[in-house]
Motif scaffolding. Sequence first.
Motif, PDB file in Angstrom:
ATOM      1  N   ASN A 163     -63.549 -32.061   5.370  1.00 16.97           N
ATOM      2  CA  ASN A 163     -63.512 -33.180   6.304  1.00 16.97           C
ATOM      3  C   ASN A 163     -62.209 -33.939   6.127  1.00 16.97           C
ATOM      4  OD1 ASN A 163     -63.961 -35.309   7.996  1.00 16.97           O
ATOM      5  ND2 ASN A 163     -65.620 -36.196   6.829  1.00 16.97           N
ATOM      6  N   ASN A 164     -61.285 -33.747   7.029  1.00 16.82           N
ATOM      7  CA  ASN A 164     -60.006 -34.441   6.968  1.00 16.82           C
ATOM      8  C   ASN A 164     -59.915 -35.543   8.017  1.00 16.82           C
ATOM      9  OD1 ASN A 164     -59.109 -32.987   4.815  1.00 16.82           O
ATOM     10  ND2 ASN A 164     -57.997 -31.506   6.029  1.00 16.82           N
ATOM     11  N   ASP A 165     -61.049 -36.159   8.332  1.00 17.56           N
ATOM     12  CA  ASP A 165     -61.077 -37.261   9.277  1.00 17.56           C
ATOM     13  C   ASP A 165     -60.972 -38.585   8.538  1.00 17.56           C
ATOM     14  OD1 ASP A 165     -61.417 -35.535  11.389  1.00 17.56           O
ATOM     15  OD2 ASP A 165     -63.584 -35.796  11.484  1.00 17.56           O
ATOM     16  N   ILE A 166     -60.149 -39.476   9.069  1.00 14.08           N
ATOM     17  CA  ILE A 166     -60.030 -40.834   8.543  1.00 14.08           C
ATOM     18  C   ILE A 166     -60.658 -41.758   9.576  1.00 14.08           C
ATOM     19  CG2 ILE A 166     -58.442 -42.666   7.912  1.00 14.08           C
ATOM     20  CD1 ILE A 166     -56.426 -40.474   7.153  1.00 14.08           C
ATOM     21  N   LEU A 167     -61.636 -42.539   9.159  1.00  9.00           N
ATOM     22  CA  LEU A 167     -62.286 -43.499  10.042  1.00  9.00           C
ATOM     23  C   LEU A 167     -61.673 -44.874   9.798  1.00  9.00           C
ATOM     24  CD1 LEU A 167     -64.473 -44.286  12.059  1.00  9.00           C
ATOM     25  CD2 LEU A 167     -66.029 -44.549  10.128  1.00  9.00           C
ATOM     26  N   LEU A 168     -61.060 -45.434  10.825  1.00  8.30           N
ATOM     27  CA  LEU A 168     -60.453 -46.759  10.725  1.00  8.30           C
ATOM     28  C   LEU A 168     -61.298 -47.762  11.486  1.00  8.30           C
ATOM     29  CD1 LEU A 168     -56.704 -45.925  11.394  1.00  8.30           C
ATOM     30  CD2 LEU A 168     -57.795 -46.334   9.207  1.00  8.30           C
ATOM     31  N   ASP A 169     -61.676 -48.835  10.810  1.00  2.40           N
ATOM     32  CA  ASP A 169     -62.422 -49.914  11.443  1.00  2.40           C
ATOM     33  C   ASP A 169     -61.432 -50.997  11.845  1.00  2.40           C
ATOM     34  OD1 ASP A 169     -64.182 -51.809  12.320  1.00  2.40           O
ATOM     35  OD2 ASP A 169     -65.094 -52.185  10.362  1.00  2.40           O
ATOM     36  N   LEU A 170     -61.164 -51.100  13.116  1.00  2.00           N
ATOM     37  CA  LEU A 170     -60.198 -52.078  13.613  1.00  2.00           C
ATOM     38  C   LEU A 170     -60.863 -53.363  14.094  1.00  2.00           C
ATOM     39  CD1 LEU A 170     -57.901 -49.619  15.587  1.00  2.00           C
ATOM     40  CD2 LEU A 170     -57.593 -50.501  13.272  1.00  2.00           C
ATOM     41  N   ASN A 171     -62.153 -53.517  13.826  1.00  6.71           N
ATOM     42  CA  ASN A 171     -62.869 -54.714  14.287  1.00  6.71           C
ATOM     43  C   ASN A 171     -62.345 -55.996  13.665  1.00  6.71           C
ATOM     44  OD1 ASN A 171     -64.588 -53.390  16.069  1.00  6.71           O
ATOM     45  ND2 ASN A 171     -65.977 -52.832  14.413  1.00  6.71           N
ATOM     46  N   GLN A 172     -61.719 -55.906  12.502  1.00  7.52           N
ATOM     47  CA  GLN A 172     -61.214 -57.107  11.836  1.00  7.52           C
ATOM     48  C   GLN A 172     -59.944 -57.669  12.482  1.00  7.52           C
ATOM     49  OE1 GLN A 172     -59.833 -56.286   7.850  1.00  7.52           O
ATOM     50  NE2 GLN A 172     -59.339 -54.192   8.417  1.00  7.52           N
TER      51      GLN A 172
END
Length: 66
Positions: free
Chosen positions: A34-43
């Motif tokens: 799994n080479n997926d990066i999950l970015l949470d941009l809600n901040q």
Amino acid sequence: MIINVQNTTTAHVDIYSVSGVMLQTKSYSLISENNDILLDLNQWPDGVYMLKVSSENFYRTIKIKK
């Protein structure tokens, strides 16, 4: 937001404002399945951001509008 980075074990993501101010930098250890990066941009407030994603054999700048 999901970013796929292939053929690497470590990736770095820098987030910049549209004016060039670095807002965040982070390193990710990836596994081969799994080479997926999950970015949470809600901040971050709504606006335009530049993401610089790099690894040993990968470099990409991504412009996003939130």
